[in-house]
Structure formats: structure tokens, C-alpha cells
Design a protein around this motif. Structure first.
Motif, PDB file in Angstrom:
ATOM      1  N   LEU A 259      -0.525   5.851  16.508  1.00 62.04           N
ATOM      2  CA  LEU A 259      -1.621   5.443  17.396  1.00 62.04           C
ATOM      3  C   LEU A 259      -1.571   3.936  17.676  1.00 62.04           C
ATOM      4  N   VAL A 260      -1.304   3.165  16.648  1.00 64.45           N
ATOM      5  CA  VAL A 260      -1.239   1.707  16.805  1.00 64.45           C
ATOM      6  C   VAL A 260      -0.162   1.314  17.817  1.00 64.45           C
TER       7      VAL A 260
ATOM      8  N   GLU B  25      -5.950  -5.088  22.772  1.00 62.05           N
ATOM      9  CA  GLU B  25      -7.292  -5.096  23.351  1.00 62.05           C
ATOM     10  C   GLU B  25      -7.985  -3.751  23.158  1.00 62.05           C
ATOM     11  N   GLU B  26      -7.219  -2.658  23.359  1.00 65.99           N
ATOM     12  CA  GLU B  26      -7.776  -1.313  23.193  1.00 65.99           C
ATOM     13  C   GLU B  26      -8.152  -1.054  21.736  1.00 65.99           C
ATOM     14  N   LEU B  27      -7.320  -1.546  20.802  1.00 68.13           N
ATOM     15  CA  LEU B  27      -7.594  -1.359  19.376  1.00 68.13           C
ATOM     16  C   LEU B  27      -8.850  -2.129  18.960  1.00 68.13           C
ATOM     17  N   GLN B  28      -9.015  -3.349  19.499  1.00 66.61           N
ATOM     18  CA  GLN B  28     -10.188  -4.159  19.195  1.00 66.61           C
ATOM     19  C   GLN B  28     -11.460  -3.504  19.723  1.00 66.61           C
ATOM     20  N   THR B  29     -11.360  -2.923  20.925  1.00 67.29           N
ATOM     21  CA  THR B  29     -12.500  -2.230  21.536  1.00 67.29           C
ATOM     22  C   THR B  29     -12.873  -0.987  20.710  1.00 67.29           C
ATOM     23  N   MET B  30     -11.853  -0.286  20.231  1.00 74.65           N
ATOM     24  CA  MET B  30     -12.044   0.930  19.452  1.00 74.65           C
ATOM     25  C   MET B  30     -12.692   0.614  18.101  1.00 74.65           C
TER      26      MET B  30
ATOM     27  N   ARG C 263     -10.481   8.549  15.451  1.00 74.54           N
ATOM     28  CA  ARG C 263      -9.381   9.049  16.284  1.00 74.54           C
ATOM     29  C   ARG C 263      -8.268   9.643  15.415  1.00 74.54           C
ATOM     30  N   VAL C 264      -7.975   9.013  14.274  1.00 70.38           N
ATOM     31  CA  VAL C 264      -6.962   9.525  13.341  1.00 70.38           C
ATOM     32  C   VAL C 264      -7.360  10.904  12.839  1.00 70.38           C
TER      33      VAL C 264
END
Length: 282
Positions: free
Chosen positions: A244-245, A251-256, A264-265
């Protein structure tokens, strides 16, 4: 105590009409009604026609009377083939696997493997040698093996239900007239019987190829899912996290956020678990 050996899983198979299917043409409805009124496994034709080896053309010796298990399978199969019969091409618009499933002839082993051998043997060892069905093999360039057979119903098949070849030809002409009427209404040129046959056959081949490719993709996903799920839950989730990473931007990871990523995992883990343990549904 004497125990009778059970050598078929479903001794009384019945054809079940698929859900959400459109109403079949009048001729198909008429033919299916005839098939339900007549015992297609006990007709006089079996005392007249002798089966032939489809490769050599040599006669095959057999008992005149079908055993009851095969007779029951035949009664269900005749209805299934009629239901999926395409009048313009004589093709059965269903695979052996689909027919087997709808007739209750498929079996699932304890390990989860499906078997359609009862339906397959009925067609290859009886219906084809008797001349009721003709099959055509096509090579699949994608998978490198043969695709599901293109099955054609012969006039002899319809004689099982007391439908003459003249009645069949008349129905085919009526179908062609209906097709051309719709084409003319759309401002298109009418087609000859040969053109309709070729178009229908090509469409059937296209659907088979699409199905085969989707089925292949399913099994690829299943093998990948099984490989990940084979590990412990902790290791499996760590592997999913790494995947996933790689697939998300920073940016998407920070938002998540950490909570969102963990959620999600978990979703991916249980989704993969479901795929790994699932069977492909036609």
C-alpha cells in the motif's frame, strides 16, 4: 447389513433457469414444453440410431436402454441446451461448465475443486456419438490451450422431442425475418442467413474469449492472495502495508493518517482472504 453403493452425488438432477434472464423466444418455449412432456431418455429413436465414434465413424456397441442415472442427467441437459439454444446459429450459448451447474450435475470436492465430469461424459460419450450434438474446438492463443467447445444442436436432437426439421427450418426463417425487420427499422441493411450465422458465431467466440481472460485474471489474483495469506496474520498485514505504501503518494498517506492506513490494511487483508478461499463463479 447390505449397503447400496452411491456412485453419483445427485441422482435426480433438474435444470434450473438462470436468475435475471430474459424471456426466451416462442420457439424455445415451445421446444422446452415439448421436452417436459416427452421422456427424452426413453424414445423409440434409441432402437433405430446406433452411436458412432466421432473420430473414426465406427459403430459403438451399447445397451439399448440408458441407466437411470444417465437418463436423469439427459432429461435435465436437454432442457438446459434448449434454453441456451440460438436459433440463427444452432449454437448452444453456454459452456459445459455452465450447463453442468444449472443442471445440478457439478460436484465440489472437500479440497474445493469443482468437477463437471458427469455432464462432460454425457455429452462426449453419449450425445455426440448419437448425433444429437456436434462440437467444435478452438485454440486459445492467450492461455495456450483449447477453449470451451462450440456446441451445435442437430436436427436429430429435435427429433427427440418430436420437432421435425421442417418445423425447425420454418422457425429459423421466422427468426431471420424478425432480425432483418429490426435492422431495417434502424436504417441498416438486411443480412442473409449465412451472414447472421457468421456474426452469431463470432459473437459467441468473443464472449468465450472474454470469459476465459476474466477467469484467468481471477486465478492469477487468487494465487497472489493465497501466497500473502499463507503467512501469519501479522506478517501478511506487514506485506500488505508495504504494498500500500508503494501504491500511494506521500500526500495521500498523510491525508489517510495512521488510523486510516491501518483500516485500509485490515480491509485489504480480509478481502485477500476471501479471494484466496473463493471459487470462480460463472
Amino acid at each position: 447389513m447390505y449397503i447400496t453403493k452411491k456412485y453419483v452425488n445427485n441422482p435426480f438432477p433438474k435444470f434450473k433457469i438462470p436468475k435475471n434472464e430474459k424471456q426466451r423466444p416462442m420457439f424455445i418455449q415451445y421446444a422446452m414444453k415439448k421436452a417436459m412432456e416427452i421422456d427424452v431418455a426413453r424414445g423409440e429413436i434409441y432402437y433405430v440410431i446406433q452411436p458412432k465414434n466421432i473420430k473414426t465413424g465406427l459403430l459403438i456397441k451399447r445397451k439399448r436402454r440408458l441407466n437411470e442415472h444417465r437418463a436423469c442427467a439427459l432429461r435435465a441437459m436437454v432442457l438446459a441446451m434448449l434454453y441456451h439454444f440460438n436459433l440463427t446459429s444452432n449454437l448452444v450459448y453456454a459452456s459445459v461448465e455452465q450447463l453442468s451447474d444449472e443442471c445440478g450435475l457439478s460436484t465440489i470436492s472437500k479440497s474445493g475443486n469443482k468437477s463437471i465430469s458427469r455432464a462432460s461424459r454425457l455429452i462426449t460419450e453419449f450425445m455426440e456419438p448419437m448425433g444429437f450434438v456436434k462440437s467444435e474446438k478452438k485454440w486459445d492463443n492467450v492461455l495456450g490451450n483449447y477453449m470451451p467447445k462450440l456446441m451445435t444442436l442437430t436436427p436429430l436432437f429435435f427429433s427427440l422431442i418430436n420437432i421435425s426439421n421442417d418445423r425447425l427450418i420454418k422457425a429459423k426463417k421466422q427468426q431471420l425475418t424478425w432480425i432483418n425487420k429490426n435492422l431495417l427499422n434502424k436504417g441498416l441493411n438486411p443480412l442473409t442467413e449465412k451472414e447472421v450465422l457468421l456474426n452469431t458465431k463470432n459473437n459467441r467466440m468473443k464472449k468465450i474469449i472474454e470469459y476465459r481472460q476474466s477467469k484467468r485474471n481471477f486465478y492469477i489474483r487468487k494465487q497472489k492472495a493465497k501466497k500473502i495469506i499463507a503467512n501469519s496474520e501479522t506478517i501478511a498485514k506487514q506485506n500488505i502495508l508495504r504494498i500500500l505504501v508503494k501504491n500511494f503518494t506521500l500526500e495521500e498517506l498523510q491525508t489517510m493518517g495512521q488510523h486510516g492506513l491501518k483500516k485500509r490494511v485490515n480491509i485489504e487483508y480480509y478481502s485477500l482472504k476471501k479471494i484466496a478461499n473463493s471459487l470462480y463463479i460463472n
